[in-house]
Design a protein around this motif. Structure first.
Motif, PDB file in Angstrom:
ATOM      1  N   GLU A 270      15.834 -53.217  48.619  1.00 30.69           N
ATOM      2  CA  GLU A 270      16.950 -52.679  47.855  1.00 30.69           C
ATOM      3  C   GLU A 270      17.781 -51.767  48.752  1.00 30.69           C
ATOM      4  OE1 GLU A 270      17.710 -53.720  44.984  1.00 30.69           O
ATOM      5  OE2 GLU A 270      15.903 -54.914  44.730  1.00 30.69           O
ATOM      6  N   PRO A 271      19.113 -51.690  48.514  1.00 34.31           N
ATOM      7  CA  PRO A 271      19.971 -50.862  49.360  1.00 34.31           C
ATOM      8  C   PRO A 271      19.509 -49.426  49.462  1.00 34.31           C
ATOM      9  CG  PRO A 271      21.305 -52.267  47.964  1.00 34.31           C
ATOM     10  CD  PRO A 271      19.871 -52.451  47.531  1.00 34.31           C
ATOM     11  N   SER A 272      18.903 -48.884  48.384  1.00 30.93           N
ATOM     12  CA  SER A 272      18.468 -47.492  48.411  1.00 30.93           C
ATOM     13  C   SER A 272      17.313 -47.288  49.382  1.00 30.93           C
ATOM     14  CB  SER A 272      18.030 -47.042  47.012  1.00 30.93           C
ATOM     15  OG  SER A 272      16.970 -47.851  46.539  1.00 30.93           O
ATOM     16  N   LYS A 273      16.595 -48.395  49.754  1.00 28.77           N
ATOM     17  CA  LYS A 273      15.445 -48.259  50.641  1.00 28.77           C
ATOM     18  C   LYS A 273      15.834 -48.285  52.102  1.00 28.77           C
ATOM     19  CE  LYS A 273      11.924 -50.087  47.551  1.00 28.77           C
ATOM     20  NZ  LYS A 273      10.864 -51.082  47.364  1.00 28.77           N
ATOM     21  N   ASN A 274      16.900 -48.991  52.457  1.00 24.33           N
ATOM     22  CA  ASN A 274      17.279 -49.028  53.862  1.00 24.33           C
ATOM     23  C   ASN A 274      18.589 -48.299  54.126  1.00 24.33           C
ATOM     24  OD1 ASN A 274      19.140 -50.748  52.760  1.00 24.33           O
ATOM     25  ND2 ASN A 274      18.603 -52.522  53.993  1.00 24.33           N
ATOM     26  N   ASN A 275      19.055 -47.532  53.121  1.00 20.75           N
ATOM     27  CA  ASN A 275      20.216 -46.666  53.278  1.00 20.75           C
ATOM     28  C   ASN A 275      21.472 -47.406  53.700  1.00 20.75           C
ATOM     29  OD1 ASN A 275      18.735 -44.377  52.633  1.00 20.75           O
ATOM     30  ND2 ASN A 275      18.025 -44.137  54.737  1.00 20.75           N
ATOM     31  N   GLU A 276      21.589 -48.710  53.352  1.00 17.58           N
ATOM     32  CA  GLU A 276      22.803 -49.426  53.665  1.00 17.58           C
ATOM     33  C   GLU A 276      23.934 -48.932  52.787  1.00 17.58           C
ATOM     34  OE1 GLU A 276      22.170 -53.535  53.174  1.00 17.58           O
ATOM     35  OE2 GLU A 276      20.945 -53.742  54.989  1.00 17.58           O
ATOM     36  N   ILE A 277      25.167 -49.007  53.325  1.00 22.45           N
ATOM     37  CA  ILE A 277      26.330 -48.619  52.547  1.00 22.45           C
ATOM     38  C   ILE A 277      26.585 -49.676  51.493  1.00 22.45           C
ATOM     39  CG2 ILE A 277      28.807 -48.214  52.654  1.00 22.45           C
ATOM     40  CD1 ILE A 277      28.422 -47.216  55.482  1.00 22.45           C
ATOM     41  N   ASN A 278      26.673 -49.238  50.257  1.00 17.56           N
ATOM     42  CA  ASN A 278      26.914 -50.162  49.161  1.00 17.56           C
ATOM     43  C   ASN A 278      27.939 -49.527  48.248  1.00 17.56           C
ATOM     44  OD1 ASN A 278      26.883 -51.959  47.078  1.00 17.56           O
ATOM     45  ND2 ASN A 278      24.654 -52.077  46.923  1.00 17.56           N
ATOM     46  N   THR A 279      29.117 -50.113  48.156  1.00 15.06           N
ATOM     47  CA  THR A 279      30.196 -49.520  47.380  1.00 15.06           C
ATOM     48  C   THR A 279      30.050 -49.770  45.897  1.00 15.06           C
ATOM     49  OG1 THR A 279      31.524 -51.496  47.752  1.00 15.06           O
ATOM     50  CG2 THR A 279      31.820 -49.697  49.298  1.00 15.06           C
ATOM     51  N   SER A 330      12.670 -40.179  55.287  1.00 13.71           N
ATOM     52  CA  SER A 330      12.505 -40.245  53.830  1.00 13.71           C
ATOM     53  C   SER A 330      12.475 -41.694  53.374  1.00 13.71           C
ATOM     54  CB  SER A 330      13.637 -39.498  53.120  1.00 13.71           C
ATOM     55  OG  SER A 330      14.887 -40.094  53.400  1.00 13.71           O
ATOM     56  N   ILE A 331      11.526 -42.003  52.452  1.00 18.85           N
ATOM     57  CA  ILE A 331      11.384 -43.351  51.894  1.00 18.85           C
ATOM     58  C   ILE A 331      11.142 -43.200  50.399  1.00 18.85           C
ATOM     59  CG2 ILE A 331      10.104 -45.518  51.964  1.00 18.85           C
ATOM     60  CD1 ILE A 331       9.177 -44.723  54.795  1.00 18.85           C
ATOM     61  N   GLU A 333      10.758 -41.633  47.095  1.00 17.59           N
ATOM     62  CA  GLU A 333      10.585 -40.231  46.718  1.00 17.59           C
ATOM     63  C   GLU A 333       9.826 -39.427  47.767  1.00 17.59           C
ATOM     64  OE1 GLU A 333       7.017 -39.068  44.151  1.00 17.59           O
ATOM     65  OE2 GLU A 333       7.500 -41.063  43.347  1.00 17.59           O
ATOM     66  N   TYR A 334       9.409 -40.094  48.862  1.00 14.74           N
ATOM     67  CA  TYR A 334       8.521 -39.437  49.813  1.00 14.74           C
ATOM     68  C   TYR A 334       9.225 -39.056  51.118  1.00 14.74           C
ATOM     69  CZ  TYR A 334       4.938 -41.142  46.648  1.00 14.74           C
ATOM     70  OH  TYR A 334       4.184 -41.396  45.537  1.00 14.74           O
ATOM     71  N   ILE A 335       8.733 -37.984  51.711  1.00 15.07           N
ATOM     72  CA  ILE A 335       9.191 -37.509  53.009  1.00 15.07           C
ATOM     73  C   ILE A 335       7.968 -37.461  53.930  1.00 15.07           C
ATOM     74  CG2 ILE A 335      10.126 -35.540  54.281  1.00 15.07           C
ATOM     75  CD1 ILE A 335      11.706 -34.858  51.703  1.00 15.07           C
ATOM     76  N   TYR A 336       8.092 -38.083  55.107  1.00 11.40           N
ATOM     77  CA  TYR A 336       7.010 -38.108  56.088  1.00 11.40           C
ATOM     78  C   TYR A 336       7.410 -37.286  57.308  1.00 11.40           C
ATOM     79  CZ  TYR A 336       5.340 -42.199  53.441  1.00 11.40           C
ATOM     80  OH  TYR A 336       4.907 -43.054  52.462  1.00 11.40           O
ATOM     81  N   ILE A 337       6.484 -36.445  57.810  1.00  6.52           N
ATOM     82  CA  ILE A 337       6.683 -35.681  59.037  1.00  6.52           C
ATOM     83  C   ILE A 337       5.499 -35.952  59.955  1.00  6.52           C
ATOM     84  CG2 ILE A 337       6.953 -33.391  60.070  1.00  6.52           C
ATOM     85  CD1 ILE A 337       8.170 -32.414  57.476  1.00  6.52           C
ATOM     86  N   PHE A 338       5.794 -36.210  61.242  1.00 11.51           N
ATOM     87  CA  PHE A 338       4.758 -36.569  62.204  1.00 11.51           C
ATOM     88  C   PHE A 338       4.692 -35.549  63.332  1.00 11.51           C
ATOM     89  CE2 PHE A 338       6.095 -40.378  60.049  1.00 11.51           C
ATOM     90  CZ  PHE A 338       4.907 -41.042  59.789  1.00 11.51           C
ATOM     91  N   GLY A 339       3.484 -35.028  63.583  1.00 11.80           N
ATOM     92  CA  GLY A 339       3.255 -34.142  64.703  1.00 11.80           C
ATOM     93  C   GLY A 339       3.930 -32.791  64.539  1.00 11.80           C
ATOM     94  N   GLY A 340       4.373 -32.219  65.665  1.00 13.04           N
ATOM     95  CA  GLY A 340       4.969 -30.892  65.708  1.00 13.04           C
ATOM     96  C   GLY A 340       4.244 -30.037  66.727  1.00 13.04           C
ATOM     97  N   TYR A 341       4.868 -28.950  67.119  1.00  8.40           N
ATOM     98  CA  TYR A 341       4.285 -28.123  68.166  1.00  8.40           C
ATOM     99  C   TYR A 341       2.922 -27.581  67.757  1.00  8.40           C
ATOM    100  CZ  TYR A 341       4.015 -24.756  71.958  1.00  8.40           C
ATOM    101  OH  TYR A 341       3.611 -24.055  73.059  1.00  8.40           O
ATOM    102  N   THR A 553      16.028 -33.788  56.606  1.00  8.33           N
ATOM    103  CA  THR A 553      16.344 -35.173  56.246  1.00  8.33           C
ATOM    104  C   THR A 553      17.171 -35.216  54.975  1.00  8.33           C
ATOM    105  OG1 THR A 553      15.402 -37.394  55.908  1.00  8.33           O
ATOM    106  CG2 THR A 553      14.280 -35.568  54.817  1.00  8.33           C
ATOM    107  N   SER A 554      17.850 -36.342  54.793  1.00  4.47           N
ATOM    108  CA  SER A 554      18.606 -36.628  53.571  1.00  4.47           C
ATOM    109  C   SER A 554      17.756 -37.522  52.683  1.00  4.47           C
ATOM    110  CB  SER A 554      19.915 -37.334  53.932  1.00  4.47           C
ATOM    111  OG  SER A 554      20.564 -37.817  52.787  1.00  4.47           O
ATOM    112  N   ILE A 555      17.779 -37.267  51.374  1.00  3.66           N
ATOM    113  CA  ILE A 555      16.965 -38.068  50.452  1.00  3.66           C
ATOM    114  C   ILE A 555      17.682 -38.191  49.123  1.00  3.66           C
ATOM    115  CG2 ILE A 555      15.633 -36.044  49.696  1.00  3.66           C
ATOM    116  CD1 ILE A 555      13.209 -37.972  49.409  1.00  3.66           C
ATOM    117  N   LYS A 556      17.554 -39.352  48.498  1.00  6.68           N
ATOM    118  CA  LYS A 556      18.147 -39.586  47.178  1.00  6.68           C
ATOM    119  C   LYS A 556      17.021 -39.902  46.207  1.00  6.68           C
ATOM    120  CE  LYS A 556      22.128 -41.537  46.454  1.00  6.68           C
ATOM    121  NZ  LYS A 556      23.234 -42.504  46.341  1.00  6.68           N
ATOM    122  N   TYR A 557      17.001 -39.167  45.089  1.00  8.66           N
ATOM    123  CA  TYR A 557      15.954 -39.403  44.092  1.00  8.66           C
ATOM    124  C   TYR A 557      16.467 -39.003  42.712  1.00  8.66           C
ATOM    125  CZ  TYR A 557      11.669 -39.137  41.432  1.00  8.66           C
ATOM    126  OH  TYR A 557      10.721 -39.320  40.472  1.00  8.66           O
TER     127      TYR A 557
END
Length: 557
Positions: A270-279, A330-331, A333-341, A553-557
């Motif tokens: 779905e467009p909302s999953k891959n952030n494609e522009i959909n007018t 962001s995918i 409703e979820y936000i993933y963060i990997f690693g960090g200092y 990150t940007s997220i739509k929910y």
């Protein structure tokens, strides 16, 4: 349509786009009072002037034109992508079909060769029979010459139908149905063995011979010359062909179906999953709201609702996100963060729905790091590219199984990356302080370098082929398109910090408005740049938190 206002007798000068009403200069004031929510109206002079301005002008007509053009471009791109996928599916099953055909021909090859040998033997033996039957007929006629002459004079000439009759399959049917050789000859005496078959030119031979015995010996002699003894023995002996034992074990079609489905899979994204522009906005999109999720020091995050007047909510976050600026994705409703200092060997999954951390896990099977650049392929995988310490890797994480795997080894020349995007089957990644952008083909696993005329300090992307890159050394801010390889200069000018530090993130609020945000926090300031207006402005001016190089990150929910 009336040319003048019927109430004030004045020419129409304004149009309200929300109710599509034409208004004169006096009507427009009353209209604003009666309809305070109708704020989308323009004067005819402004409309005319808008056509002479650049493409970034925000008039209603220009916005409509831009929206339609984006829709056309998006539709064309999607159609071409669908056609390419359709062709891949076709080629895949053609390969399977071709494989089955080849295996079938391998099994049938020896049988077909043996069948051809048998057909040749049958044809040869039938030819023998024709000669021998003719010899037998000559001998019978000689025994009763007068009757034979009378019969010859009275017989009706039968058209030679041997050629049209004697296909091998027809002959074999007759052999099968005949109980003996005599019955086979009798059944075919008007076709295979009719009197028109004269292999010896018998009339001429009769003139040469004075007695019947010499004639018979002569035609036997000619027969033996035509079919020598060896050939005769071979053809009159029993045909010994190879024997085959066929064993068929019906496959487990459920298992076969599973194997095929595992080898080829088509998922609808779905467009909302891959952030494609959909007018075209769906009903579900109407119910969704746009957020910006920006982490900070000390441990925590700020949730900005851009749909609801940039309302702010502070969230406690038990995960230190420093130096994870591009390690977040962001995918749904979820936000993933990997690693960090601080958390180099950990990853975190946050739910925007519950506004809490749902899982913190160990990075296993690959190396952990900080400054990892990540992106989502729209299906099952998040890709991880390099890091501050790891300089030569593309790894990936399966969001369904929550497993990491090594995917590809890169040359050591690229260093850590500031932004990574997957677009039309390739992974693109922008290096920190380098001028070679990676284009990695996910199918062929080949690499192409893009030479870019900028020294990236930070970057972000729109998931639609465009990178936005900041160069603090040369005070430049550009848009780079990976398809056209064109560069466009932009006017993003952070004003709070003299060095122009920027920590970029792309955010689309609607089909006609998109922004680049920079969250530098208390030290370097926070800024918002409008792509359509090509202008920037400060936000969160009283920020008390440090946010530079922290995940956002940007997220739509």
């Amino acid at each position: 349509m009336a040319l003048e206002c019927s109430e004030h007798n004045k020419s129409h000068k304004f149009i309200c786009y929300q109710c599509n009403s034409l208004l004169c200069s006096r009507c427009v004031k009353n209209h604003s009072k009666d309809h305070p929510d109708h704020d989308q109206w323009e004067h005819i002079d402004d409309i005319k002037q808008s056509f002479n301005k650049d493409e970034n002008n925000t008039s209603f007509i220009n916005l409509q034109l831009k929206s339609i053009w984006e829709s056309l471009k998006s539709s064309t791109s999607r159609y071409q992508s669908l056609s390419a996928t359709e062709n891949e599916i076709k080629q895949y099953f053609e390969q399977l079909h071709q494989y089955l055909i080849i295996e079938e021909q391998k099994l049938k090859r020896d049988i077909i060769n043996d069948k051809d040998t048998i057909i040749n033997q049958i044809d040869n033996n039938i030819n023998h029979l024709k000669y021998l039957q003719y010899i037998s007929n000559v001998s019978s006629k000689d025994n009763n010459r007068n009757d034979s002459n009378n019969n010859d004079n009275q017989s009706t000439v039968i058209e030679d139908t041997t050629t049209q009759y004697s296909t091998t399959t027809t002959i074999m049917k007759s052999i099968t149905s005949s109980s003996s050789l005599q019955s086979f000859i009798l059944d075919n005496n008007q076709t295979l063995f009719n009197d028109n078959h004269d292999p010896f030119n018998i009339d001429e031979l009769k003139n040469q011979h004075n007695n019947d015995s010499s004639l018979l010996l002569d035609i036997i002699y000619k027969y033996n010359n035509k079919f020598n003894k060896t050939d005769n023995n071979n053809n009159t002996s029993s045909i010994q062909s190879s024997l085959y034992e066929l064993s068929i074990k019906q496959p487990d079609f459920n298992q076969l179906d599973s194997i095929i489905k595992q080898s080829i899979k088509l998922d609808k994204i779905e467009p909302s999953k891959n952030n494609e522009i959909n007018t075209t906005t769906t009903n579900n999109d109407h119910n969704k709201q746009s957020y910006i999720f920006t982490t900070h020091h000390p441990r925590g995050a700020t949730l900005i609702n851009t749909t609801n007047n940039n309302s702010i909510e502070e969230i406690k976050l038990d995960y230190d996100s420093r130096q994870t600026h591009q390690s977040i994705v962001s995918i749904d409703e979820y936000i993933y963060i990997f690693g960090g200092y601080i958390n180099q060997n950990n990853w975190m999954k946050f739910s925007i729905k519950s506004k809490s951390i749902e899982h913190i896990g160990n990075i296993e099977g690959i190396y952990g790091d900080y400054f990892i650049s990540v992106c989502y392929d729209g299906k099952d995988h998040i890709y991880l590219v390099n890091g501050a310490r790891i300089k030569n890797r593309i790894d990936r994480f399966n969001i369904k199984t929550m497993q990491f795997e090594r995917y590809h080894r890169l040359p050591d020349e690229y260093g850590h990356q500031v932004s990574t995007m997957i677009f039309k089957g390739s992974l693109y990644s922008v290096p920190y302080n380098g001028n070679k952008m990676i284009q990695f083909d996910l199918t062929n696993r080949t690499i192409e370098n893009h030479q870019i005329d900028i020294v990236p300090y930070s970057a972000c992307h729109d998931n639609n082929g465009n990178f936005f890159i900041c160069d603090i050394n040369n005070r430049r801010f550009i848009k780079y398109n990976v398809e056209t390889k064109q560069t466009f200069n932009l006017k993003f000018t952070p004003t709070k910090n003299p060095n122009g530090y920027a920590y970029l993130m792309y955010h689309r609020e609607s089909s006609t408005s998109s922004f680049i945000y920079s969250f530098g926090g208390a030290s370097y300031g926070n800024f918002k740049y409008s792509i359509e207006d090509n202008q920037s402005e400060p936000i969160l001016e009283d920020d008390k938190f440090e946010r530079y190089w922290w995940a956002v990150t940007s997220i739509k929910y």
